[in-house]
Design an enzyme around this catalytic site. Structure first.
Site, PDB file in Angstrom:
ATOM      1  N   ASP A 149      -0.183   5.246   0.955  1.00 46.64           N
ATOM      2  CA  ASP A 149      -0.466   6.071   1.974  1.00 46.64           C
ATOM      3  C   ASP A 149      -0.305   5.187   3.274  1.00 46.64           C
ATOM      4  OD1 ASP A 149      -0.371   8.243   0.086  1.00 46.64           O
ATOM      5  OD2 ASP A 149      -2.680   7.325  -0.647  1.00 46.64           O
TER       6      ASP A 149
ATOM      7  N   ASP B 168       0.836  -1.171   0.175  1.00 46.00           N
ATOM      8  CA  ASP B 168      -0.108  -0.024  -0.062  1.00 46.00           C
ATOM      9  C   ASP B 168       1.011   1.057   0.026  1.00 46.00           C
ATOM     10  OD1 ASP B 168      -2.286   1.712   0.378  1.00 46.00           O
ATOM     11  OD2 ASP B 168      -1.716   1.576   2.612  1.00 46.00           O
TER      12      ASP B 168
HETATM   13 MG   LIG Z   1      -2.931   3.351   3.297  1.00 46.48          MG
END
Ligand SMILES: [Mg+2]
Ligand SMILES: [Zn+2]
Length: 185
Positions: free
Chosen positions: A19, A17
């Site tokens: 962010d 992932d």
């Molecule tokens: Mg995230």
């Protein structure tokens, strides 16, 4: 520490992932000056590169559907990240992102899609495009939706909390486990 033998076409993937894992999640981050690397994130990418993993980013970017910024902004932000990694000899193999959101203000992107996590569409696309050893792959994310996407794709999801966890330590552990499993089989 290099993992695949010469005869193995397939390599494991580290699905990351973006962010909250690589960069601090300030909300709809898309401009270079908003990039604040999480401690150790670049080192973790480098460790995965050296160990022979594909490093693939799997990221929901609903700011596009919401009209906060366009897709080009996300792509140039990713190019900027890639440049900063290159300074350390590290790289991401590919960035996958979902521009959709059911409640977006951009009509064409305001859809229920198969790519937005918790759906596994981005993982499926990556698996079509790279020779991935899926059984040896994992996903690291900071949200339940990341874990759900991993589960839907039948890989291990590892929940990461940047305030508590060290990404390089986590990645070192995964690499060591993988090497050990390979020696046993
Ligand atoms: Mg995230
Ligand atoms: Zn989507």
């Amino acid at each position: 520490m290099s993992i695949p033998g010469k005869t193995d076409a397939r390599r494991p993937a580290a699905f990351l992932d973006r962010d909250g894992v690589l960069n601090v999640d300030h909300g709809y981050v898309h401009r270079p000056e908003q990039l604040e690397w999480i401690d150790g994130a670049r080192e973790a990418v480098s460790l995965l590169n050296l160990a022979g993993y594909f490093v693939l980013i799997i990221s929901n970017q609903s700011g596009i559907a919401r009209g906060y910024h366009d897709e080009a902004a996300v792509k140039s932000f990713h190019a900027y990240m890639q440049n900063e990694l290159a300074a350390l000899g590290a790289h991401i193999d590919a960035f996958y992102f979902c521009p959709h959101h059911p409640e977006g203000s951009i009509k064409s992107l305001a859809v229920s899609c198969r790519c937005r996590k918790p759906a596994p569409g981005m993982l499926e696309q990556a698996a079509r495009e790279w020779p991935i050893d899926i059984g040896a792959s994992f996903l690291i994310g900071d949200k339940d939706d990341d874990m759900a996407a991993a589960a839907a794709f039948n890989i291990r999801g590892i929940k990461f909390n940047s305030l508590k966890d060290s990404l390089p330590d986590l990645v070192r552990r995964e690499i060591a486990n993988y090497s050990q499993n390979r020696r046993q089989t």
